[in-house]
Design an enzyme around this catalytic site. Structure first.
Site, PDB file in Angstrom:
ATOM      1  CD  GLU A 294       2.395 -10.845  26.621  1.00 21.74           C
ATOM      2  OE1 GLU A 294       4.035 -10.618  26.169  1.00 21.74           O
ATOM      3  OE2 GLU A 294       1.859 -11.833  27.157  1.00 21.74           O
ATOM      4  CB  CYS A 328       6.242 -12.343  28.542  1.00 20.31           C
ATOM      5  SG  CYS A 328       3.926 -12.025  29.537  1.00 20.31           S
TER       6      CYS A 328
END
Length: 522
Positions: A294, A328
């Site tokens: 990720e 994020c």
């Protein structure tokens, strides 16, 4: 004999309401307790050995740089190799432990963390610079991950439950999921408890053993988790705690022939490097390494003229500046239809100006960014933004003995501008004007990332179009683009946001297993 927890339906751990005086006092007590314990030294965990090294990682409070959180022993290549051998040896016995028994370790750890929730959150406040609510959510998510993945392991261990096989006469066919081997876990500093716990426990409950290399800015909270797992009786060698340099320890383990998988959360640049190194076959390697990554995002919120503008503005500010934009999933772009652009920009500016910058332990809405390097990088982007847009508020370093930056909003930014295209990972928001809602979606999609996004509209046809058109792993309608919940919003993104590995989802554990079909003639 192991006591197996009776499985009830999964429920997310509730967030703490700190407006209740009892909860406020409990958090203040935890902060005081944790503060008195700061500055200690922490060893590596290699099998059953606690290894103290001369070279230490010095963790400091980003909100008060004179305060040392802890000194954590630093692994070398030699120690990483020793940890690898321990993990390989332990894997041979751990893979044979029943799924129910492996899950029970997670249930026990979740119960203990729940009992000590404020202590874990208090350490997050000091080491990562989160305010109370952000820290509480981090700890709650860690508990959720353990509960959820334990239940998932039990579900997947039941014969044929995931993929019922077509029956044929004269044969018994069974598909089971077996562990991969030894994995390297590289969690980020921005969710140093939740993501660290989620990545690690998903791997071990699936029957793997791991080498845990936490972020160098937040190693103490990772050690607190490892100590918790030791306390609940997890066999030594299942989790090997080896903080160290990414260039030294990280690269060594990524290229190691016995590494079976690498689970990584962090920047695009490091994720691509890991993917590239893992793709090279080392001498003695007999498998393709699996990379679960990720890697961040450049997330945006699109607002059209039918939207509830107050709700949209509030969501934009919450998405952009929660935990100083160091997520994020942070909404660092707002893409607004021109007929309501000025109104939304004004609302966003006023809400942003109300955000107070201060110490995390005092529960200020905006705290510090994580370290000096981040501070310097974000300030450089702010200077770029002053050339690419019109500064509405912020734009300077804030006062305080830490890495503080005023929440910053730029208006009239071109969709191709750097602050609209590059991940800044700080409290910087860019506003772009578009002629209509369709162009807004085109601008949203014009990025190499694809993690989270939001669309604000009250037009159902447009919403349906958005659901099909906006290209990201997690798309939200009429709400902020941060705050994914385990089991509710499986989390992972497209393109350069990673492998879309959907943490907290019902297929996540499969990434740490391999499917084995057995067929017996009757």
């Amino acid at each position: 004999m192991t006591t197996i927890t009776k499985i009830s339906p999964f429920k997310n751990e509730p967030f703490t309401d700190f407006t209740i005086e009892e909860n406020k006092k409990a958090m203040e007590l935890a902060l005081s307790k944790v503060k008195n314990e700061l500055g200690r030294e922490f060893p590596l965990h290699i099998g059953s050995k606690k290894v103290v090294t001369e070279d230490k990682i010095k963790s400091i409070n980003p909100g008060n740089v004179d305060e040392v959180i802890g000194l954590v022993s630093k692994a070398t290549k030699q120690l990483a190799e020793e940890a690898m051998q321990e993990a390989l040896k332990t894997f041979e016995s751990w893979k044979k432990v029943s799924p129910a028994e492996r899950a029970e370790y997670l249930f026990k750890a979740a119960r203990l963390m729940r009992e000590r929730k404020h202590e874990f959150s208090a350490l997050l406040v000091y080491e990562s610079g989160k305010n109370w609510a952000e820290a509480d959510a981090d700890t709650a998510e860690a508990i959720d991950f353990m509960e959820f993945y334990a239940r998932e392991m039990l579900r997947l261990s039941e014969t044929n439950i995931h993929q019922p096989l077509t029956k044929i006469e004269g044969e018994e066919n069974i598909l089971t999921y077996i562990p991969l081997g030894v994995g390297v876990i590289i969690p980020p500093w921005n969710f140093p408890l939740a993501i660290c716990v989620g990545m690690t426990t998903a791997a071990i409950v699936s029957g793997n053993t791991v080498l845990l290399k936490p972020a160098s800015t937040t190693p103490v909270i990772a050690h607190k988790f490892v100590a918790l797992m030791e306390e609940v009786g997890l066999p030594s060698g299942v989790i090997n705690f080896i903080p160290g340099s990414g260039a030294e320890v990280g690269d060594y383990l990524t290229t190691h022939p016995k590494t079976r998988f690498i689970s990584f959360t962090g920047s695009k640049e490091i994720g691509l490097r890991i993917n590239r190194l893992a793709a090279e076959t080392a001498n003695g390697q007999i498998w393709l390494k699996r990379v679960i990554a990720e890697m961040g995002g450049k997330d945006g919120i699109v607002v059209d003229e039918t939207a509830d503008l107050d709700a949209a503005a509030a969501a934009i500010v919450a998405s952009a500046f929660g935990f100083q934009g160091q997520k994020c999933s942070a909404g660092s772009r707002a893409i607004i239809v021109e007929s309501v652009y000025d109104e939304v920009a004004n609302k966003v500016t006023e809400l942003t100006k109300q955000l107070r910058v201060g110490k995390p332990e005092e529960n200020a809405p905006i705290g510090p960014v994580i370290d000096q390097n981040s501070l310097n990088k974000i300030l450089e982007y702010i200077e770029i933004g002053k050339q690419e847009g019109r500064l509405l508020t912020g734009g300077v370093k804030a006062k305080g003995n830490g890495f503080y930056i005023e929440p910053t909003v730029f208006a009239d930014v071109d969709p191709k501008a750097r602050i609209m295209q590059e991940e800044i990972f700080g409290p910087v928001l860019a506003l772009a004007k578009v002629k209509d809602w369709k162009e807004g979606m085109e601008v949203y999609n014009d990025t190499e990332y694809g993690l989270t996004g939001s669309y604000f509209s009250q037009d159902e046809e447009r919403i349906q179009y958005a659901l099909e058109t906006i290209h990201c792993g997690n798309l939200y309608i009429n709400r902020k683009c941060t705050g994914a919940l385990v089991g509710v919003h499986p989390f992972g993104g497209f393109n350069m946001s990673g492998t879309d590995s959907k943490a907290g989802g019902y297929d996540y554990l499969l990434l740490f297993t391999q499917a084995k079909l057995t067929s017996r003639k009757l």
